[in-house]
Design an enzyme around this catalytic site. Structure first.
Site, PDB file in Angstrom:
ATOM      1  N   ASP A  15       0.836  -1.191   0.000  1.00  0.00           N
ATOM      2  CA  ASP A  15       0.000   0.000   0.000  1.00  0.00           C
ATOM      3  C   ASP A  15       0.879   1.252   0.000  1.00  0.00           C
ATOM      4  OD1 ASP A  15      -2.699   1.117   0.190  1.00  0.00           O
ATOM      5  OD2 ASP A  15      -2.066   1.811   2.170  1.00  0.00           O
TER       6      ASP A  15
ATOM      7  N   GLU B  25       0.792  -0.649  -5.233  1.00  0.00           N
ATOM      8  CA  GLU B  25      -0.372   0.247  -5.202  1.00  0.00           C
ATOM      9  C   GLU B  25       0.128   1.618  -5.634  1.00  0.00           C
ATOM     10  OE1 GLU B  25      -2.237   3.326  -4.347  1.00  0.00           O
ATOM     11  OE2 GLU B  25      -1.793   2.859  -2.254  1.00  0.00           O
TER      12      GLU B  25
ATOM     13  N   ASP C 116     -11.259   1.501  -0.904  1.00  0.00           N
ATOM     14  CA  ASP C 116     -11.344   2.944  -0.637  1.00  0.00           C
ATOM     15  C   ASP C 116     -12.345   3.651  -1.544  1.00  0.00           C
ATOM     16  OD1 ASP C 116      -9.535   3.130   1.470  1.00  0.00           O
ATOM     17  OD2 ASP C 116      -7.811   3.426   0.157  1.00  0.00           O
TER      18      ASP C 116
END
Length: 569
Positions: free
Chosen positions: A364, A411, A464
């Site tokens: 991430d 990501e 998200d």
């Protein structure tokens, strides 16, 4: 020439199948043996006009298994159905894997499996965990503990009728029972006890678990908001103070470690079952860790802290689509120069733990390894930060030397500069494309289908984002018109399946769909809204929906994956 995309409308519009045995992937490993033998007999190269082997017309390219197109579903275990207010690692997880397999999927993506920081004010966020390596014990199945003889059936609580996870309520019910099971395990003799001892002695486990257990024991005893408020001998890890805690809180430490073993045992059972079905687990690794954690407390020199142990700079991102003032995450930043001197030892431990849990994993905020946003710890908004150079290739060189090749996904969303792309391509990590981001901006938008690359993971949306239906319902009319032109036609009722089909048709090797999109749910099923602290991470599959009742969705998904050569082999 114009190509109609009307077939994107409805999942059941196409009923034919692709079964031509002469169609092969263009990915080639090496020439067939018979052709190599012919070449060898004739020298370094075949002669023009020479006879070819009798089986020449059957010598098709060999598919590289690592390059096969594939698809999967994003579903965090907490979102599974279950009797005790939260999804767990019991039978329902296995039922989900059966459903995945029947649907033709070969990937299950989960969010971080770490325990959510109960003092982080993030309401169950797996991205604000209290430890980077521990497992979330709330995921331990009470029913599985009964099967192991560590709980009695009459000790199980009455079923909780919760459509959304209420973390505090779940913890108040499950924590005491999981602790009781751990205590019984410690007093037992036999195979489970032997496995616990081996787990505890494993250097790749003890390297992080010992500090985590000690931290948890002190935290439980003192119960302050942060380790920064602990008495100085404990705050600064004086050996005499740590030894005293270890002796006085030995039972707590032993129980803590036993609970981690129980998590590990159940998770590995789920993972082994996935492997049996040909399904890989894709995990998730937040780049940063919480300040109130064993990770920072036991490794202060690896973080940018002042002499008193307080962060000088913290994490965040500049203004973006989610916040006009940026997002202030507040995690302490790494002292990358110090970390590099010891070969990124802390990261090596963390990567090894990820390999222990997952078959592959997403990093991430990958861009933070190229350049990161640094915000003074006294700042009120992330807008006050500046960009700083990350560890870049030196980081991955050290990791690869220490652990070998690893399967990671970068990501690479948000502000993606040239150095981020260069770093990702240097280490040959696939990036991400998200269809919900595709239709704003011009035709060069990297999330648009015609700009996708094979070395990518394409999503309809992530944890998200809005759900696909929620996105469509909230999309401005101007952007809706762009979507309708690009996809030729849209049916509001099947927008989720339209995006699933569109993502499946991408050249990206991997396509991932949130479970909410397969169920066609609106934004009431959204998992997380960035830049907000409360009300997130609570979504669960409705109690009225069992996987045996999702045969139609499974058939639709399998048909789509077959059409676009993503079906699991």
């Amino acid at each position: 020439m114009s190509l109609s995309l009307n077939f994107l409308l409805a999942p059941n519009l196409l009923s034919f199948s692709f079964s031509n045995p002469t169609v092969r992937s263009p990915t080639v490993r090496s020439p067939p043996l018979s052709l190599r033998r012919t070449n060898s007999a004739l020298g370094s190269a075949p002669i023009v006009g020479q006879d070819l082997p009798e089986d020449y017309d059957r010598q098709f390219p060999v598919v590289d298994e690592g390059c096969r197109r594939r698809a999967g579903v994003l579903l965090h275990p907490t979102s599974l159905r279950g009797s005790y207010g939260i999804g767990d690692l019991g039978d329902e997880a296995l039922c989900f894997l059966d459903w995945l397999h029947a649907s033709g999927c070969s990937v299950w993506q989960v969010l971080p499996l770490v325990p959510p920081g109960r003092k982080s004010r993030e309401d169950g966020s797996p991205y604000s965990g209290q430890d980077a390596n521990c497992g979330n014990t709330l995921l331990i199945s009470l029913d599985e503990l009964v099967k192991d003889g560590l709980l009695l059936k009459h000790e199980l609580p009455s079923p909780l009728d919760l459509e959304h996870v209420e973390f505090e309520k779940v913890a108040s019910i499950k924590d005491p029972l999981i602790a009781k099971a751990a205590e019984r395990l410690l007093l037992s003799k036999g195979e489970l006890k032997s496995e616990l001892e081996n787990f505890r002695k494993d250097p790749k486990i003890s390297g992080w678990l010992d500090d985590a257990a000690l931290f948890a024991a002190i935290d439980d005893k003192i119960n302050s908001f942060s380790w920064y408020q602990w008495p100085e001998p404990l705050k600064n890890r004086h050996l005499a103070a740590l030894e005293e805690i270890f002796q006085k809180e030995k039972n707590f430490i032993d129980v803590f470690i036993a609970q981690q073993y129980l998590f590990q045992r159940q998770w590995q059972k789920v993972r082994n079952y996935a492997h049996k079905l040909g399904i890989k687990i894709m995990g998730d690794m937040p780049i940063y860790v919480g300040y109130h954690s064993a990770d920072v407390w036991a490794n202060k020199k690896s973080f940018l802290l002042d002499r008193n142990g307080f962060p000088t700079l913290v994490s965040g991102v500049p203004p973006d689509a989610f916040s006009e003032t940026g997002q202030l995450w507040g995690s302490p930043l790494y002292d990358w120069k110090t970390m590099e001197k010891d070969g990124f030892k802390w990261w090596v431990k963390r990567i090894n733990r990820a390999i222990d849990l997952y078959d592959e994993f997403r990093i991430d905020h990958f861009r933070g390894l190229a350049g990161f946003w640094a915000v003074p710890s006294v700042a009120k908004v992330a807008l006050d930060g500046i960009w700083k150079v990350g560890p870049r290739k030196a980081f991955f060189d050290a990791i690869f030397r220490a652990v070998g090749n690893i399967n990671i996904i970068a990501e690479d969303l948000g502000v993606i500069t040239e150095d981020v792309v260069e770093l990702r391509k240097t280490i040959r990590a696939p990036g991400m494309a998200v269809l919900q981001f595709a239709f704003g901006g011009g035709s060069d938008n990297p999330h648009l289908m015609h700009n996708h690359e094979p070395d990518q993971v394409v999503y309809t949306g992530t944890h998200d984002n809005d759900t696909a239906l929620g996105w469509w319902e909230n999309l401005p009319n101007e952007e809706k018109q762009i979507v309708e032109k690009y996809l030729n036609t849209i049916n509001d009722k099947t927008i989720s399946w339209t995006l699933i089909r569109t993502a499946s048709s991408s050249v990206a090797q991997t396509a991932i769909f949130p479970m909410q999109d397969i169920l066609g749910l609106d934004n009431s099923a959204r998992m997380n809204t960035p830049a907000t602290q409360l009300g997130n991470w609570r979504w669960r599959i409705p109690s009225s929906v069992g996987f045996d009742e999702l045969e139609s969705e499974s058939a639709n998904l399998r048909e789509i994956l077959t059409m676009y050569n993503r079906i699991s082999k």
